[in-house]
Write an enzyme that holds these catalytic residues in place. Structure first.
Site, PDB file in Angstrom:
ATOM      1  N   SER A  14       0.817  -1.074   0.147  1.00 50.72           N
ATOM      2  CA  SER A  14       0.176  -0.034  -0.046  1.00 50.72           C
ATOM      3  C   SER A  14       0.950   1.244  -0.144  1.00 50.72           C
ATOM      4  O   SER A  14       1.872   1.308   0.613  1.00 50.72           O
ATOM      5  CB  SER A  14      -0.975   0.184   1.133  1.00 50.72           C
ATOM      6  N   TYR A  27      -2.152  -1.531  10.260  1.00 50.24           N
ATOM      7  CA  TYR A  27      -2.438  -1.392   9.028  1.00 50.24           C
ATOM      8  C   TYR A  27      -1.054  -1.068   8.180  1.00 50.24           C
ATOM      9  O   TYR A  27      -0.442  -1.884   7.530  1.00 50.24           O
ATOM     10  CB  TYR A  27      -3.413  -0.894   8.236  1.00 50.24           C
TER      11      TYR A  27
END
Length: 275
Positions: free
Chosen positions: A153, A166
């Site tokens: 990401s 995350y």
């Protein structure tokens, strides 16, 4: 009907009856879009996700439309025992492509998060990617061909308050995949990091739009379909990293030049609104 594209003929292995492309998180989003494209290019598939009935529907659709073989594995990759069963199977299979797409996220202060969910997030986003990549690597190297794509990401580029777990997992996937890319040079095995920013459906009903959906113009978004196309193009060329779409590219560029002391608090405030 099987469609073979010269566009993806460089580093992607050639489809064969015995080989399978394994796609995790294949029931929705990026994983589903990539699975559909791989089937369109003639690759036989193993689709892995928790929702077995939905996967079976997808498998029947792809088999009917593209004439490929699609196997379904209803598995929770955050569960150690279920993950171990899949790993044991794929060690003995000819897996020529792996797309590690499964992942979840949480938002809000780390101290306030449900610990079981946070550990599940770590196991799914990081541990599963780590172990599945290792499980297919020996076979790829022995055959001198293979393609690995791990979904990290753009969020892994910068510390983001209210998204700590995350960010931990995606920063690890980012660095791991890029390191592996360099290790595998000259082996015939391609390794590409997909580091997207915001990705969504091409059409989002107004009733389901978030604040971000309403503020950001449609042309800046990356759709799952365009993300898949750009990702497979990058993987076919064995690029180290692909950041699909204009908004993601802008976020990626900003994260590399903006001071962390300025960027992190701003992004943390935005993410706090998503909790």
């Amino acid at each position: 009907m099987i469609i073979k594209s010269k566009e993806f003929a460089m580093a992607l292995p050639t489809p064969s009856h015995s080989a399978r492309a394994l796609v995790t998180g294949a029931s929705q989003g990026i994983g589903l879009a990539i699975a559909r494209d791989l089937a369109r290019y003639g690759h036989n598939l193993i689709l892995a996700a928790r929702r077995g009935e939905l996967l079976q529907e997808i498998a029947e659709e792809l088999e009917s439309r593209h004439g490929v073989i699609v196997e379904v594995r209803a598995v929770d990759l955050a569960d150690r025992e279920q993950r171990a069963e899949l790993i044991e199977e794929i060690r003995g299979r000819e897996i020529n492509i792996i797309i590690n797409s499964a992942g979840i996220a949480s938002f809000g202060p780390f101290k306030d998060q449900d610990w079981d969910y946070e550990t599940t997030q770590f196991d799914l986003n990081a541990t599963a990617v780590f172990e599945l990549t290792r499980a297919v690597l020996d076979g790829m190297l022995e055959r001198g061909t293979g393609a690995i794509c791990n979904v990290g990401s753009a969020a892994g580029n910068v510390p983001i308050p209210n998204n700590a777990t995350y960010v931990l997992t995606k920063a690890g996937v980012n660095a791991f995949t890029e390191a592996l890319h360099y290790e595998l040079r000259g082996t015939g095995v391609a390794c590409t990091l997909l580091a997207p920013g915001p990705v969504r459906e091409s059409v989002v009903p107004e009733s389901e739009q978030s604040i971000v959906d309403k503020v950001v113009p449609d042309f800046l978004w990356t759709t799952y379909e365009s993300c898949s196309a750009e990702t497979l193009r990058a993987l076919s060329r064995n690029r180290r990293r692909v950041v699909p779409g204009p908004l993601s590219k802008a976020m990626n560029a900003i994260s590399t030049i903006a001071p962390t002391a300025v960027l992190s608090p701003v992004m943390g405030w935005v993410y706090s609104k998503m909790s």
